[in-house]
Design an enzyme around this catalytic site. Structure first.
Site, PDB file in Angstrom:
ATOM      1  N   CYS A   1     -58.170  26.834  59.290  1.00  0.00           N
ATOM      2  CA  CYS A   1     -57.701  26.768  60.680  1.00  0.00           C
ATOM      3  C   CYS A   1     -58.887  26.684  61.626  1.00  0.00           C
ATOM      4  CB  CYS A   1     -56.847  27.977  61.039  1.00  0.00           C
ATOM      5  SG  CYS A   1     -56.745  29.256  59.811  1.00  0.00           S
TER       6      CYS A   1
ATOM      7  N   GLU B   1     -49.818  31.595  64.015  1.00  0.00           N
ATOM      8  CA  GLU B   1     -51.141  30.987  64.119  1.00  0.00           C
ATOM      9  C   GLU B   1     -50.953  29.559  63.645  1.00  0.00           C
ATOM     10  OE1 GLU B   1     -54.658  31.337  61.498  1.00  0.00           O
ATOM     11  OE2 GLU B   1     -54.174  29.507  62.567  1.00  0.00           O
TER      12      GLU B   1
ATOM     13  N   GLU C   1     -54.614  18.400  65.967  1.00  0.00           N
ATOM     14  CA  GLU C   1     -55.244  18.760  64.706  1.00  0.00           C
ATOM     15  C   GLU C   1     -54.877  17.785  63.594  1.00  0.00           C
ATOM     16  OE1 GLU C   1     -55.677  22.904  62.210  1.00  0.00           O
ATOM     17  OE2 GLU C   1     -53.644  22.287  62.699  1.00  0.00           O
TER      18      GLU C   1
ATOM     19  N   GLY D   1     -43.797  24.056  62.431  1.00  0.00           N
ATOM     20  CA  GLY D   1     -43.135  25.209  61.833  1.00  0.00           C
ATOM     21  C   GLY D   1     -43.160  26.416  62.750  1.00  0.00           C
ATOM     22  N   GLY D   2     -44.309  26.653  63.356  1.00  0.00           N
ATOM     23  CA  GLY D   2     -44.429  27.807  64.265  1.00  0.00           C
ATOM     24  C   GLY D   2     -43.534  27.669  65.473  1.00  0.00           C
TER      25      GLY D   2
END
Lengths: 526, 526
Positions: free
Chosen positions: A300, A263, A391, A243-244
């Site tokens: 996060c 972020e 991640e 998305g970022g």
């Protein structure tokens, strides 16, 4: 009261397109359904924001601070309805959400203090030197001004502290920027309650309605339209790497490119140094699993990677951590989508040739359960396959067994940018750790010792940021007072008549702002 | 001594591919020819820079400041050879280049002062609060660290102050970043002389050789390879819009995107307010033409646009300015390419249906002459065609005749981002100007009154920047002390043992850095 409306400035408007939300712990649909905002709503909100910008960006610090405090009061005034709705939409427990509400309100009040204090103006005055040879120096005064309307994309994992009135919104409003929030579809009712509180605060503060708009939605088109709108001058985002990156691409390809503060992703390496591991491996293993499973691992700063040096003490650590995880009952994840992504990520590790599954947790009650997962691999395999460093959002973690400190250093050097790195060390480990600090500092936004990365203080010294892909812009932080600088730009005024100078850099200094004069801070010998 | 070598750290290396340079005033070729650096040289320089980074970025302020001062001394020690070579390569006159050398040396010394002073660390300490409820606060310390190796693209129009040892290099070195300069092909001999002075200073300072490399060249491939190299972490650029946009695209499409600080294009609107125009139109017209034609108009802050309100006083101003320009003899432009682009831009204006040619200057002696050009159009036409707002680099300027203040404001609102805006006003104009300030401040980096934008002070309050496309990043400046922050990023240290803390945030504070403690500046009541 929640009725699924968009808030376009003061206007409550229902969109024809709708979307629903579910209780992730049961899978049951929640009422009501919500407006799915489209391009027309974006255009209207952006138009109002642009119209509000001149007046809002020139508010005096006291007025702006009082506005932020009214938002905080308004959120508290919603009372238990907010907590109950957020519990239903997020699956997060009451205590966590009450704590998060406190953090959200505290953050708004902190930025009120930042605004009143005035250092964010970075007011700098170089007095004229009319007699300087060969050329006189003009009177030069520099001040930070707001960049313009800001788009904020809320996160699912902090439905209060990183959503509608979260850190991005608070810091952008503090900077003097109108804000348009793209509401997260995972908690639309929570979002609407908070948005209405902000709307009430805008009105009570006598500010132009366009200072704040709230656009709930679940389409990529909504986000794209918002970031593409030429009136938007910066973007705050917390969410997935995909998305970022998509928002970064849109922002970079605009006729006028704008900064995106995204972020995105981090696996937060934890380094077990030998002396500490030898002396207190059991306690470290227990604390590790506590940090990993807290909140279903949906932070996060979750410790997704542990680096240790091959030894009996590491064997014991892994065995103890595995046993601790095996006893943990899972908790509910935020959304079915996040749960599906977690399962997929865990499966990929479990079936990876170079990865051993150390332990899985117990399944708890309900749907969308984050069943903990602990894996182990070796340093060479980790370096060889970048996918092992990606991640897995949730309570999954990989222990990397390194042959020696040299291989451990190579693993660190191979890491992508991270939000945090954690050193678990005893005094005897400090010499080894010292050599690693520059390598780590080049890759992370925060280095911590003998603690766990999950737990981000909201304060002046905090950095919740880090090199790409932890964030899109490693020069910034999304938590703490420094976050306000993302939404400011310096402007210099040369030889302006007194009547035309902004208050923060006028001789009268009506707001009592601290200034740097002729290169020296007022009151400082330097 | 100039032999056309590349400087790859300490190594002097000749490339097989070569390029030549010319004296733009005669078109004659200069000797020697120069290495045209390729991808292999980029890789070697980047490798050395990455290797030098840990040691150089952790130098103590005194050592780093002394290094910057040695560069300044080294540049002065080249003596008149530097001025003579720069004159031959740039066509700029001796006095201008001597002044520019002073500026370059002054800039390096200023950054030495910035480094010694230490505020750039932004050292911030939140002491531990072990007894805080419900959770204790850890010890948190934040410090700015260097981002990593930086690529610098020198500009043609300041062969000293914005080239090899110019503002970008000085501020990046001050921040603790190794620098690789892509030498500008318009002044390769000047560049090599300065590069050798930096190399000598690196050696005399006992620094790793990779702190500085110099890659002359004239290919787009060289710039592309440099910005693409994964070891480069930021880019400084001064030049054309096309060049800057190309580097921005490359940087944004890297696996790890990096910031590009490109200073690209600006037409620097000058606003004539009615009372000032009425009272001193002749003097303003003369000063306007002086600013426009100085240095053949080859300044990023050249006044390329004048906005006035239709009136007999504006008629008189235009006539006077036209007469003054008509009497001006042209001077030599920096390169044949810049001259060709100037002619093309002037022709486009001269043949534009909505543009009237007010005057052209006289042709001076020699090749590549910037024959001044003054044009006039009306507000409606200017708003209707964005091409009228594009920069023509050189001594070309357009007067826009607006019907009234409202149309003038609309013209300002239609402008792209600019480096500067200038207000020519008398006290009776201040009320009108006040309404315009917020509109201007949103579009420019510097607003000045009753002066001319050509002349950029190097000081703490200066902003030589502005919203896109004036620069790629309106949050920054390329001139003045603030420029150092482009090459820094914050890192937080949490609960670290004393032995592992960076000096700037240690309790011992060996460098005497000013710190913010618990949110308050040391020695400040706020």
């Amino acid at each position: 009261m929640i009725d699924g409306a968009m808030l376009i400035g003061a206007e409550l408007r229902q969109a024809e397109a709708r979307f629903g939300s579910v209780d992730p712990s049961t899978g049951a649909a929640l009422t009501p359904d919500f407006s799915s905002a489209g391009a027309d709503a974006v255009a209207d909100a952006a138009s109002l924001a642009a119209a509000a910008f001149p007046a809002y960006s020139s508010t005096d610090p006291e007025s702006r601070a009082a506005f932020l405090e009214r938002i905080a009061e308004g959120i508290l005034a919603i009372g238990d309805d907010l907590i109950v709705r957020a519990m239903a939409e997020s699956g997060l427990p009451r205590a966590r959400l009450e704590g998060e509400r406190g953090r959200t309100v505290g953050q708004l009040r902190m930025f009120a203090g930042v605004v009143r204090q005035g250092d964010f103006f970075d007011a700098t005055i170089d007095p004229a030197l009319p007699d300087r040879a060969p050329l006189p120096r003009p009177d030069l005064r520099r001040v930070n001004l707001a960049v313009g309307p800001v788009a904020v994309f809320g996160a699912s994992n902090f439905p209060l502290a990183f959503s509608v009135a979260g850190g991005d919104t608070a810091s952008a409003l503090a900077a003097g920027c109108p804000v348009i929030v793209k509401g997260h579809p995972a908690h639309p009712g929570t979002g609407e309650l908070v948005a209405r509180a902000i709307r009430t605060a805008v009105d009570a503060s006598g500010l132009p309605a366009g200072v704040f708009s709230y656009l709930p939605g679940e389409t990529n088109e909504l986000g794209g339209a918002l970031v593409s709108d030429p009136r938007i001058k910066a973007v705050g985002f917390t969410g997935s790497r995909g998305g970022g990156l998509a928002l970064m691409r849109i922002a970079a390809s605009r006729a006028e490119p704008i900064p995106v503060y995204a972020e995105m992703s981090s696996i937060n390496p934890v380094i077990l140094f030998p002396a500490a591991l030898e002396a207190r491996g059991d306690a470290l293993a227990d604390a590790y699993i506590g940090s990993l499973t807290m909140g279903a691992g949906q932070f996060c700063t979750n410790p997704g990677l542990v680096l240790g040096i091959d030894s009996p003490a590491l064997d014991a650590f892994v065995a103890r951590a595995g046993a601790a995880l095996g006893a943990c009952r899972s908790t509910t994840m935020l959304t079915p989508g996040i749960h599906a992504a977690y399962e997929k990520g865990v499966d990929a590790l479990a079936t990876h040739d170079a990865v051993r599954t150390v332990a899985r947790g117990q399944k708890g009650d309900g749907e969308n359960q984050a069943i903990g997962a602990l894996f182990e691999t070796d340093g060479r395999s980790f370096i060889a396959d970048a996918a092992l460093g990606h991640e897995v959002f949730g309570s999954s973690s990989v222990v990397v067994r390194c042959q020696d400190l040299q291989e451990l250093t190579a693993v660190v050097a191979a890491l992508e940018g991270q939000l945090t790195a954690t050193l678990l060390l005893d005094p005897a480990d400090e010499a080894d750790a010292k050599a690693l600090i520059p390598v780590l500092a080049d890759r992370v936004g925060r280095i911590l010792a003998n603690g766990w990365p999950t737990g981000v203080e909201v304060s002046p010294a905090m950095v919740h940021g880090g090199p790409f892909p932890a964030t899109s812009d490693g020069r910034t932080t999304s938590v703490g007072t420094l976050a306000i600088y993302r939404f400011l730009r310096p402007v210099c005024f040369q030889n302006l008549p007194a009547s035309l100078l902004p208050d923060a850099i006028s001789d009268a200094n009506p707001w009592g702002v601290a200034r740097r004069i002729d290169g020296k801070r007022e009151g400082s010998p330097r």
